[in-house]
Design an enzyme around this catalytic site. Structure first.
Site, PDB file in Angstrom:
ATOM      1  N   GLU A  90     -13.435  -9.104  -5.339  1.00 26.04           N
ATOM      2  CA  GLU A  90     -14.698  -8.371  -5.217  1.00 26.04           C
ATOM      3  C   GLU A  90     -15.635  -8.703  -6.363  1.00 26.04           C
ATOM      4  O   GLU A  90     -15.203  -8.960  -7.480  1.00 26.04           O
ATOM      5  CB  GLU A  90     -14.421  -6.863  -5.290  1.00 26.04           C
ATOM      6  CG  GLU A  90     -13.630  -6.345  -4.130  1.00 26.04           C
ATOM      7  CD  GLU A  90     -13.251  -4.871  -4.308  1.00 26.04           C
ATOM      8  OE1 GLU A  90     -14.017  -4.107  -4.932  1.00 26.04           O
ATOM      9  OE2 GLU A  90     -12.178  -4.513  -3.819  1.00 26.04           O
ATOM     10  N   CYS A 103     -20.860  -7.903 -11.751  1.00 24.74           N
ATOM     11  CA  CYS A 103     -19.525  -7.581 -12.239  1.00 24.74           C
ATOM     12  C   CYS A 103     -18.566  -8.485 -11.468  1.00 24.74           C
ATOM     13  O   CYS A 103     -18.525  -8.429 -10.239  1.00 24.74           O
ATOM     14  CB  CYS A 103     -19.251  -6.108 -11.957  1.00 24.74           C
ATOM     15  SG  CYS A 103     -17.572  -5.622 -12.343  1.00 24.74           S
ATOM     16  N   CYS A 110      -3.817  -7.426 -10.308  1.00 29.27           N
ATOM     17  CA  CYS A 110      -3.679  -7.244 -11.753  1.00 29.27           C
ATOM     18  C   CYS A 110      -2.266  -6.751 -12.033  1.00 29.27           C
ATOM     19  O   CYS A 110      -1.687  -6.033 -11.216  1.00 29.27           O
ATOM     20  CB  CYS A 110      -4.698  -6.199 -12.218  1.00 29.27           C
ATOM     21  SG  CYS A 110      -4.690  -5.905 -14.010  1.00 29.27           S
ATOM     22  N   CYS A 114      -2.374   0.030 -14.960  1.00 32.38           N
ATOM     23  CA  CYS A 114      -3.051   1.285 -15.338  1.00 32.38           C
ATOM     24  C   CYS A 114      -2.951   2.275 -14.179  1.00 32.38           C
ATOM     25  O   CYS A 114      -3.187   1.929 -13.028  1.00 32.38           O
ATOM     26  CB  CYS A 114      -4.516   1.021 -15.690  1.00 32.38           C
ATOM     27  SG  CYS A 114      -4.720  -0.082 -17.097  1.00 32.38           S
ATOM     28  N   CYS A 117      -6.001   2.990 -11.634  1.00 28.93           N
ATOM     29  CA  CYS A 117      -6.798   1.859 -11.158  1.00 28.93           C
ATOM     30  C   CYS A 117      -6.326   1.341  -9.804  1.00 28.93           C
ATOM     31  O   CYS A 117      -5.120   1.230  -9.558  1.00 28.93           O
ATOM     32  CB  CYS A 117      -6.728   0.741 -12.194  1.00 28.93           C
ATOM     33  SG  CYS A 117      -7.733  -0.684 -11.783  1.00 28.93           S
ATOM     34  N   CYS A 336     -14.287  -1.179  -8.867  1.00 28.60           N
ATOM     35  CA  CYS A 336     -13.494  -2.384  -8.649  1.00 28.60           C
ATOM     36  C   CYS A 336     -12.193  -2.104  -7.932  1.00 28.60           C
ATOM     37  O   CYS A 336     -11.514  -1.126  -8.167  1.00 28.60           O
ATOM     38  CB  CYS A 336     -13.222  -3.084  -9.973  1.00 28.60           C
ATOM     39  SG  CYS A 336     -12.372  -2.039 -11.140  1.00 28.60           S
TER      40      CYS A 336
HETATM   41  N1  SAH Z   1      -8.819  -5.203 -16.925  1.00 30.57           N
HETATM   42  C1  SAH Z   1     -10.058  -5.001 -17.587  1.00 30.57           C
HETATM   43  C2  SAH Z   1     -11.283  -5.073 -16.707  1.00 30.57           C
HETATM   44  C3  SAH Z   1     -11.254  -4.447 -15.341  1.00 30.57           C
HETATM   45  S1  SAH Z   1     -11.393  -2.713 -15.124  1.00 30.57           S
HETATM   46  C4  SAH Z   1     -10.041  -3.687 -18.347  1.00 30.57           C
HETATM   47  O1  SAH Z   1      -9.076  -2.961 -18.224  1.00 30.57           O
HETATM   48  O2  SAH Z   1     -10.954  -3.429 -19.107  1.00 30.57           O
HETATM   49  C5  SAH Z   1     -13.003  -2.237 -15.588  1.00 30.57           C
HETATM   50  C6  SAH Z   1     -13.050  -0.820 -16.128  1.00 30.57           C
HETATM   51  O3  SAH Z   1     -12.907   0.164 -15.088  1.00 30.57           O
HETATM   52  C7  SAH Z   1     -11.949  -0.533 -17.120  1.00 30.57           C
HETATM   53  O4  SAH Z   1     -12.481   0.216 -18.196  1.00 30.57           O
HETATM   54  C8  SAH Z   1     -11.003   0.308 -16.303  1.00 30.57           C
HETATM   55  O5  SAH Z   1     -10.143   1.047 -17.101  1.00 30.57           O
HETATM   56  C9  SAH Z   1     -11.961   1.127 -15.475  1.00 30.57           C
HETATM   57  N2  SAH Z   1     -11.380   1.739 -14.286  1.00 30.57           N
HETATM   58  C10 SAH Z   1     -10.399   1.256 -13.480  1.00 30.57           C
HETATM   59  N3  SAH Z   1     -10.150   2.119 -12.487  1.00 30.57           N
HETATM   60  C11 SAH Z   1     -10.987   3.148 -12.641  1.00 30.57           C
HETATM   61  C12 SAH Z   1     -11.215   4.355 -11.908  1.00 30.57           C
HETATM   62  N4  SAH Z   1     -10.503   4.648 -10.831  1.00 30.57           N
HETATM   63  N5  SAH Z   1     -12.179   5.195 -12.354  1.00 30.57           N
HETATM   64  C13 SAH Z   1     -12.904   4.884 -13.452  1.00 30.57           C
HETATM   65  N6  SAH Z   1     -12.749   3.768 -14.176  1.00 30.57           N
HETATM   66  C14 SAH Z   1     -11.788   2.911 -13.785  1.00 30.57           C
END
Ligand code: SAH
Length: 363
Positions: A90, A103, A110, A114, A117, A336
């Protein structure tokens, strides 16, 4: 997959051409064409014979638009792209007064795990090649008929888990014969792979580094971000400080607010203390507060507007600069990983009332 010429720098192209007995100046022509979104067959100033022999060795491949969603609220445009091997990623284009920001994704899936996510459900499938990162920008520019001036690597994937390809991409996207996007207009976001943050600092790119922090103590952070077990805060924060000292670029800390997990004012107080401890009294950092975007498989809840406000006020009272991130494209699941997830699960992408959707079949 065929070799994608979009992965190559002008120097690498020149070397490949010289092996084919072709003059080096062709490399500049091919490079410029590719970065304008043109495939081999459209490179009209190259001899047909050269185009044919290049086609025997590889191709110029751009991600293909599978689905495109346009927010009726703010024009945010989300793309689901398919790659040469059929994998999906995406990208999101956001419209700001100062220009278009894209973006982009850095991996298919991944492996960072987390807990909040969507991108990490199902793990990592593979790394993206430099040309596939670049291709997202070129394909979006082509589709929109507009220039994209800013890039954030905050899509699917962990950029620091695909370090060499990301660094190569950064050089390509900044190249004056290509998209020529300034390093200052690029942000890379990481969940905190400390050793790669130090390595990136040494590349001397004046890009912005975003750290997905999301907690101010190890216990809370490890519970929502497994990467913290490997790089706890007393390893991560000095790496961030090193990045700042080396590049002079202010670091942006992302903090996703999750109800009952990390959104109380005591956490805000600890966050301020953590930042002051590592960055000093006048603390040259910025905190971005992001109310959690709920991912149904994750079962976590977003903070109430009241808690968000209290958290921000607490930081402010302690001298930490924090803003609450505006939600863009709320009607199109612009966060994302969510669109790819739904596609993989075979679900409809969004409800019918969120029209603005153009569906395409790749050609
Ligand atoms: N892997 C990288 C970049 C991708 S995620 C990173 O972790 O920074 C981009 C951002 O979106 C990160 O800050 C991530 O923690 C956040 N993110 C992921 N899922 C999310 C969600 N469900 N709600 C809010 N932020 C989220």
């Amino acid at each position: 997959m065929n070799a994608n010429f979009l992965n190559l720098s002008p120097e690498e192209l020149a070397a490949a051409l010289s092996e084919m007995g072709e003059p080096a100046y062709r490399a500049g022509q091919i490079f410029s064409w590719m970065h304008k979104g043109v495939t081999l067959s459209g490179m009209s100033d190259l001899p047909k014979k050269l185009r044919a022999s290049l086609a025997e060795r590889g191709e110029v491949f751009f991600p293909e638009v599978v689905r495109k969603l346009v927010s009726k609220i703010d024009g945010t445009t989300k793309y689901l792209f398919s790659l040469a091997d059929g994998q999906m990623i995406e990208s999101v284009v956001m419209r700001y007064k100062y220009g278009n920001t894209i973006c982009i994704s850095s991996q298919v899936g991944c492996r960072m795990g987390c807990r909040f996510c969507a991108s990490t459900l199902g793990g990592k499938v593979r790394d993206l090649e430099p040309g596939e990162m670049l291709g997202q920008i070129i394909a979006a520019e082509k589709d929109l008929g507009e220039r994209i001036s800013h890039v954030v690597m905050m899509g699917i994937g962990e950029p620091m888990d695909n370090y060499d390809n990301v660094v190569k991409f950064l050089r390509l996207v900044n190249h004056e014969k290509g998209l020529n996007i300034s390093y200052r207009a690029i942000s890379v976001s990481t969940c905190g792979v400390a050793e790669k943050i130090r390595k990136l600092a040494e590349e001397d790119f004046p890009i912005t580094l975003s750290i997905s922090l999301h907690a101010s103590d190890d216990e809370t952070r490890s519970a929502i971000m497994p990467v913290n077990n490997k790089y706890p805060l007393d390893v991560l924060m000095p790496a961030c400080r090193y990045y700042f000292d080396r590049t002079g670029r202010r670091i942006s800390f992302e903090y996703t607010l999750i109800a009952g997990k990390n959104d109380d004012t005591a956490s805000a107080g600890r966050l301020a203390e953590l930042l002051h401890r590592h960055f000093g009294r006048n603390c040259p950092v910025h905190v971005n507060l992001i109310p959690l975007n709920e991912v149904k498989e994750r079962g976590l809840k977003t903070s109430t507007p009241k808690s968000v406000r209290a958290f921000q006020e607490k930081l402010d009272s302690l001298g930490i600069n924090a803003t609450v991130r505006r939600t863009l494209g709320p009607d199109i699941q612009a966060s994302c990983g969510q669109l790819r997830r739904r596609e993989l699960d075979g679900e409809a992408p969004v409800t019918a009332e969120n029209a603005g959707e153009e569906e395409r079949t790749p050609d």
